[in-house]
Design an enzyme around this catalytic site. Structure first.
Site, short mmCIF file in Angstrom:
data_model
loop_
_atom_site.label_atom_id
_atom_site.label_comp_id
_atom_site.label_asym_id
_atom_site.label_seq_id
_atom_site.Cartn_x
_atom_site.Cartn_y
_atom_site.Cartn_z
N LYS B 76 -11.04 -1.18 23.70
CA LYS B 76 -10.95 -2.64 23.69
C LYS B 76 -11.91 -3.18 24.74
O LYS B 76 -12.02 -2.60 25.84
CB LYS B 76 -9.51 -3.05 24.00
CG LYS B 76 -9.23 -4.55 23.90
CD LYS B 76 -7.75 -4.88 24.15
CE LYS B 76 -7.46 -6.36 24.01
NZ LYS B 76 -6.02 -6.67 24.21
N SER B 151 -3.73 -9.57 20.78
CA SER B 151 -5.14 -9.74 21.04
C SER B 151 -5.99 -8.50 20.73
O SER B 151 -7.20 -8.62 20.62
CB SER B 151 -5.35 -10.11 22.51
OG SER B 151 -4.93 -9.05 23.34
N SER B 175 0.28 -7.59 22.43
CA SER B 175 -1.10 -7.48 21.98
C SER B 175 -1.51 -6.12 21.44
O SER B 175 -2.60 -5.98 20.88
CB SER B 175 -2.06 -7.88 23.11
OG SER B 175 -2.10 -9.27 23.25
#
Lengths: 479, 485
Positions: B76, B151, B175
């Site tokens: 990420k 997210s 997330s």
């Protein structure tokens, strides 16, 4: 109307750690800008603070030395504001739960009176960097070497009633942090600085007046001047029918005036909240016990011991214990000389040695004459090899030439004359050369005795033993 | 090759059926071909990946290497990667090349893992749909008109589309778990303090936790064993030994007590999601677990509590992005204030600004007690609820998200509805508990996730429970249409 001044001080003492409070960067003063700032100090994305264990120990030391509570649990909070020399946009400090709570310190005033000043709290925090507004043609430079340097902010109660008291308190704290070896006390480099909260009120009134905060007072002289100036200003304003606004003011030592920096209304809302990156600091009793065991003898304890053990006056004891280094030097001299001669040692350390150090701008640790060297000199006074007066000459020669006392005494032939035959010979010469004075003395002018002593000492080159001169001269003059 | 799990790829590389370079090249090819439609990656580090793969192959040839040597994954874009662009999907960091590796990145690198690139996400991890990214929204491979969740939406889409075998993520309020649920993946948020936060760009420090999105529990166990552990650079990381999570995957579940979270089956839960979750719970009964209903009365307060605590911390955490030292800086500022206001005004997106403003407000003098302090008290009550529950049961279970993936743009203009998407996931963050989501069925072709929450440091038990379920079911093996080959 009679006015009373009320003063509280916030002292920032830079803790003498090797590395910063939340990062491994060095804290040494004077490095090239931004060479002592790592990613943590620069507030880079993703980095986290890790508490330097040593600062906790130092804060605990201070807390114990002022009889405060060393909190078993203290919490770091974030103080949020934007400024280019504050890389993270917040300063990590302690707010609601500081590490040192409720201590006190006794100060001695010029007239010898004693007074206790309350210490509300002392908390740990990181210093900001430095903004440099010159040399950048319309821009500001930022040096982050100082960012993250550990500070202990020591907050007093509003217990002081004059600038002199404030200075006495600050000096006391200054002495203490150096004794504890937690701060080098260097005011020039900003290691020890102070803000003063000053207000005035009509004498007898209980309620405090509105206070102004004087920022960044970095010498004992400035503090006294700044406070006195601010007190006069406040009284002027009030007596002129005005009111004091709560504000922060900056002292300008060049113009000897304070000017407003920001008012309460303009003050930042710092939005303090506990720093989620740091756990609460939890201290075990055993840690506090360990720190207590390592506490050095404190100034008051040392002074009391000098009075009791060495028979010094409280004033001398106070002077000699005001700095740990001076106390150590003095004690080394006494150790070599013997306690019965402590007063002699004290006089020399506070007198000739102190004057010589001042003249050359040296610290006692850099003295040209070490404690052993001074003790050797004083030993020659004690064993009557030389007189006190000759000793001053020898001291000066030692200071300049770096030779030992004995070497100088030998080389210059300064050894005291104690042979009564030799002294009598000089006396006879002097009496023979001054028949008129002899006659006057014998007819009752006792004061002329001093004249004869002076003449004998002069002829002997200052080397005749003064006590023997006295005795022998008295006998001869009487005929 | 791309439908193989991380464990299978690892075995293949180790037994020299294929090389790490083969695998890495295969996934890089897929990224090149399939990513444009998904927008799952912000940066692809092809050259570096191939170099790492070659090094891994050499290590294996030399008889060295561990269980992860040579397998590729994606990170990420919230994890700092040395020498590689690290954007947090924000214009603010669109030029930021990190000078160091996050601890998670370093540990995986040391374990021989190959990095394929950096995945898209909601800007600064603030969002539940991956639509707040400055690099554009990510599409859900199960339906390109829908969101992948957020997210960690880029990580989820990449793994679901099999263009990366696994990916790291971070979970502040769901997330990892919510996007895992919306894309049929296994997503694990470990206990707060289990995985170092050093180098993970902070959103809400007391809630953020790094974890993984994988094809199954076994892969998650492999990665977490390598990623977890105390880090002296993170004061909130916990100094407890890390077990080999793969070692306990096969323990039988007989006697396991699973608490059904009453508050997770109320209003707002889609009927089809509810029935799939209840079906999944029956599988646990068949595996020998006993189910009991458990009530956590303060749990419904999770969302308002979270939206005080998280913005408060973010408002302070994001102050360092000021245009002075790194990241976006506005053109020719007039003065300092102009530099600040325009750099931040132009560099941050709308959702980030909304949270900074909310957080600044709740920390302000006069409001602090009413919001921040009260939220902390409620947070404590929620933690206490969980603690009481775990005195009765081993794990808690419920849905991960109230609905399946929603349409792109459907909730963008309605932040409150968007925030409610995290209603089931936030509780575990507030209490610092480990939790995971695993696929438990499909509704109209869209994945549904089952959430399991455990007591602190019960990752092994959670992964064991997930793995046992995956031995009985095939949901996690489904590949979205168009991505099988």
């Amino acid at each position: 109307m009679e006015w009373e001044t009320v003063i509280g001080l916030e002292i920032h003492a830079q803790l003498a750690t090797k590395s910063k409070i939340f990062s491994g960067s060095a804290t040494a003063y004077g490095a090239e800008p931004n060479t002592q700032a790592n990613l943590v100090d620069l507030g880079y994305p993703g980095v986290l603070p890790v508490l330097n264990r040593e600062v906790v120990r130092m804060a605990a030391k201070f807390g114990l030395a002022v009889g405060a509570t060393v909190a078993k649990r203290s919490v770091f909070a974030r103080k949020n504001y934007f400024y280019p020399d504050l890389p993270k946009g917040y300063q990590i400090s302690q707010y609601e739960l500081p590490i040192v709570q409720a201590g006190k310190l006794e100060i001695v005033l010029d007239d010898g009176a004693r007074k206790t000043v309350g210490i509300t709290r002392a908390h740990l925090e990181e210093d900001a960097g430095k903004s440099l507004h010159e040399d950048f043609q319309g821009f500001s430079g930022i040096d982050l070497n100082r960012a993250g340097t550990p500070l202990l902010e020591i907050v007093s109660e509003p217990d002081m009633r004059s600038a002199k008291e404030a200075v006495a308190y600050m000096k006391r704290i200054h002495t203490l942090v150096r004794y504890l070896e937690i701060c080098d006390g260097n005011m020039q480099e900003g290691s020890f600085r102070c803000d003063a909260n000053v207000s005035v009120r009509p004498k007898g009134q209980e309620k405090y007046g509105t206070r102004c905060e004087l920022k960044n007072l970095n010498s004992f002289r400035f503090i006294e001047k700044a406070i006195n100036h601010e007190v006069a200003r406040q009284i002027d304003v009030i007596e002129g029918g005005g009111t004091i606004r709560q504000e922060t003011r900056l002292y300008d030592p060049d113009k000897d005036e304070t000017r407003p920096l920001r008012s309460k209304e303009e003050a930042n809302d710092y939005r303090y909240f506990p720093d989620p990156d740091l756990l609460p600091v939890v201290i075990e009793q055993s840690f506090i016990d360990d720190v207590r065991a390592t506490l050095p003898e404190l100034p008051d304890q040392k002074a009391a011991r000098f009075v009791e053990q060495h028979g010094l006056s409280p004033y001398d004891a106070g002077t000699l214990s005001a700095s740990r280094e001076v106390g150590d030097y003095y004690e080394a001299v006494v150790a070599a000389l013997g306690e019965p001669h402590a007063k002699l040692a004290a006089n020399w350390v506070m007198g000739d040695l102190s004057a010589a150090l001042n003249k050359d701008g040296l610290e006692i640790t850099d003295s040209r004459i070490g404690a052993a060297g001074l003790a050797a000199l004083l030993n020659r006074i004690v064993d009557e090899t030389i007189s006190g007066k000759i000793a001053k000459e020898v001291f000066e020669a030692m200071w300049g030439e770096g030779q030992s006392a004995d070497a100088i005494i030998d080389a210059r032939g300064l050894k005291q004359i104690t042979d009564s035959g030799a002294i009598e010979k000089v006396i006879d010469e002097v009496i023979a050369a001054n028949p008129k004075q002899l006659g006057d003395y014998r007819s009752g002018k006792d004061k002329l005795f001093g004249f004869f002593v002076g003449q004998v000492m002069k002829v002997s080159g200052g080397k005749a033993n003064p006590a023997q001169v006295n005795d022998l001269l008295k006998a001869k003059l009487q005929g | 090759m791309h439908t193989l799990t991380l464990a299978e790829l690892s075995n293949g590389i180790k037994s020299r059926r294929f090389s790490s370079v083969d695998v890495t090249r295969h996934f890089l090819d897929r990224i090149e071909r399939l990513n444009p439609a998904l927008n799952a990656f912000i940066t692809v580090t092809a050259d570096q990946a191939l170099a790492q793969a070659a090094a891994a192959d050499q290590a294996i040839a030399a008889g060295k290497g561990g269980p992860l040597t040579g397998v590729p994954i994606a990170h990420k874009d919230i994890f700092c990667t040395d020498g590689v662009l690290t954007t947090c999907a924000s214009k603010m960091l669109s030029n930021f090349v990190s000078p160091y590796d996050a601890t998670v990145v370093r540990k995986l690198k040391e374990a021989g893992v190959v990095m394929l690139g950096k995945t898209n996400m909601d800007e600064f991890a603030m969002g539940s749909s991956n639509e707040t990214s400055w690099y554009g929204p990510v599409k859900n491979p199960w339906d390109l008109t829908r969101v992948p969740g957020g997210s960690s939406g880029g990580s989820a889409a990449a793994v679901a589309a099999r263009i990366a075998p696994a990916a790291t993520g971070t979970d502040t309020g769901g997330s990892i778990r919510q996007p895992a649920a919306l894309t049929a993946l296994t997503g694990v948020k470990p206990t707060y303090g289990r995985v170092s936060r050093y180098g993970m760009i902070a959103y809400a420090s007391s809630l953020d936790q790094g974890g993984v999105l994988t094809l199954n529990a076994e892969d998650a166990a492999l990665l977490l064993t390598a990623m977890s552990g105390f880090d002296e650079r993170d004061s909130t990381s916990v100094d407890l030994p890390v077990p080999d999570y793969t070692a306990t995957l096969n323990q039988p579940l007989k006697g396991l007590k699973v608490g059904i979270l009453k508050e997770f089956f109320g209003q707002g839960l889609e009927a089809s999601t509810e029935s799939l979750v209840r079906e999944a719970l029956k599988v646990y009964e068949q595996l020998g677990a006993t189910l009991v209903e458990v009530s956590l009365p303060n749990l419904p307060l999770s969302v308002p509590t979270y939206y005080v605590v998280a913005p408060a911390e973010c408002s302070s955490n994001l102050s360092r992005f000021d245009g002075v030292r790194f990241g976006y800086s506005c053109d020719s500022p007039k003065d300092l204030l102009d530099l600040y206001t325009r750099s931040r005004g132009e560099g941050f997106g709308a959702e980030v600004k909304r949270r900074i403003m909310t957080g600044t407000y709740v920390l302000s003098a006069g409001y602090y007690d009413a919001y921040y302090i009260k939220a902390q008290k409620v947070r404590q009550l929620i933690s206490d609820d969980f603690r009481r529950a775990f005195a009765q049961v081993d794990l808690l279970a419920g849905p991960t998200a109230p609905t399946t993936a929603f349409g792109l743009g459907a909730k963008v203009d309605d932040p409150i509805t968007m925030y409610l998407n995290d209603i089931y996931t936030i509780g575990a963050n507030l209490a610092g508990l480990p939790a995971l989501s695993l696929p438990c069925g499909f509704s109209d072709g869209l994945p549904v996730g089952l959430q399991l929450i455990g007591p602190h440091f019960a990752e092994a038990k959670l992964l064991n429970a997930a793995h046992q379920y995956q031995q009985q079911t095939e949901w996690h093996k489904r590949v979205p249409a168009g991505y099988e080959s």
